[in-house]
Design a protein around this motif. Sequence first.
Motif, PDB file in Angstrom:
ATOM      1  N   GLU A  16     -21.085  -9.855 114.687  1.00 27.67           N
ATOM      2  CA  GLU A  16     -20.979  -9.103 115.941  1.00 27.67           C
ATOM      3  C   GLU A  16     -19.794  -9.659 116.725  1.00 27.67           C
ATOM      4  O   GLU A  16     -19.128 -10.592 116.278  1.00 27.67           O
ATOM      5  N   ASN A  17     -19.536  -9.118 117.911  1.00 27.32           N
ATOM      6  CA  ASN A  17     -18.398  -9.567 118.717  1.00 27.32           C
ATOM      7  C   ASN A  17     -18.488 -11.035 119.111  1.00 27.32           C
ATOM      8  O   ASN A  17     -17.519 -11.778 119.025  1.00 27.32           O
ATOM      9  N   ASN A  18     -19.669 -11.492 119.575  1.00 26.84           N
ATOM     10  CA  ASN A  18     -19.785 -12.853 120.075  1.00 26.84           C
ATOM     11  C   ASN A  18     -20.865 -13.680 119.364  1.00 26.84           C
ATOM     12  O   ASN A  18     -21.211 -14.762 119.821  1.00 26.84           O
ATOM     13  N   HIS A  19     -21.428 -13.176 118.281  1.00 30.35           N
ATOM     14  CA  HIS A  19     -22.449 -13.930 117.555  1.00 30.35           C
ATOM     15  C   HIS A  19     -22.576 -13.409 116.117  1.00 30.35           C
ATOM     16  O   HIS A  19     -21.982 -12.395 115.758  1.00 30.35           O
ATOM     17  N   ARG A  53     -24.708 -18.518 117.708  1.00 30.55           N
ATOM     18  CA  ARG A  53     -23.603 -18.506 118.665  1.00 30.55           C
ATOM     19  C   ARG A  53     -23.016 -19.904 118.733  1.00 30.55           C
ATOM     20  O   ARG A  53     -23.748 -20.880 118.813  1.00 30.55           O
ATOM     21  N   GLY A  54     -21.712 -20.003 118.713  1.00 29.83           N
ATOM     22  CA  GLY A  54     -21.046 -21.284 118.896  1.00 29.83           C
ATOM     23  C   GLY A  54     -21.458 -22.336 117.886  1.00 29.83           C
ATOM     24  O   GLY A  54     -21.300 -22.143 116.688  1.00 29.83           O
TER      25      GLY A  54
END
Length: 128
Positions: A16-19, A53-54
Amino acid sequence: MQFYIPFTIPFWGVVENNHLHVDTHMNYIFHAYHGDIIGATAYPVQDRFQTIRGKDIIHMHGVVKWFDGQFFKDLTRGSPFSSGVGGDTLIYILIWCAFMVVLTCIFAMIFYRYSLKPKLIEKYIKQD
């Protein structure tokens, strides 16, 4: 003598865009011979995803099976954690499967004779 066995864990998921969504449910299989691991593999078995995430930690889980040598003889037979099927249980399973096949065939023949066949005869044979 030391040697190394390549062991690849096949991650897959959706970006996905951020995860990321990563599949975390795997089966792990190890083949051991005289205390040495001679083969290993892992493969996904269900679509259970974890959102990453991250610098999140991925929690992998699943069944681990140990086999004796190059064969698929379970090393944990007799253990409370064993999923192996004993000889007597296997015979009962085979008898039950044979019984269900016969029962299904009987129901299929009855359904054909009393439901499908009359409808086919009525549809394709003209009565004068």
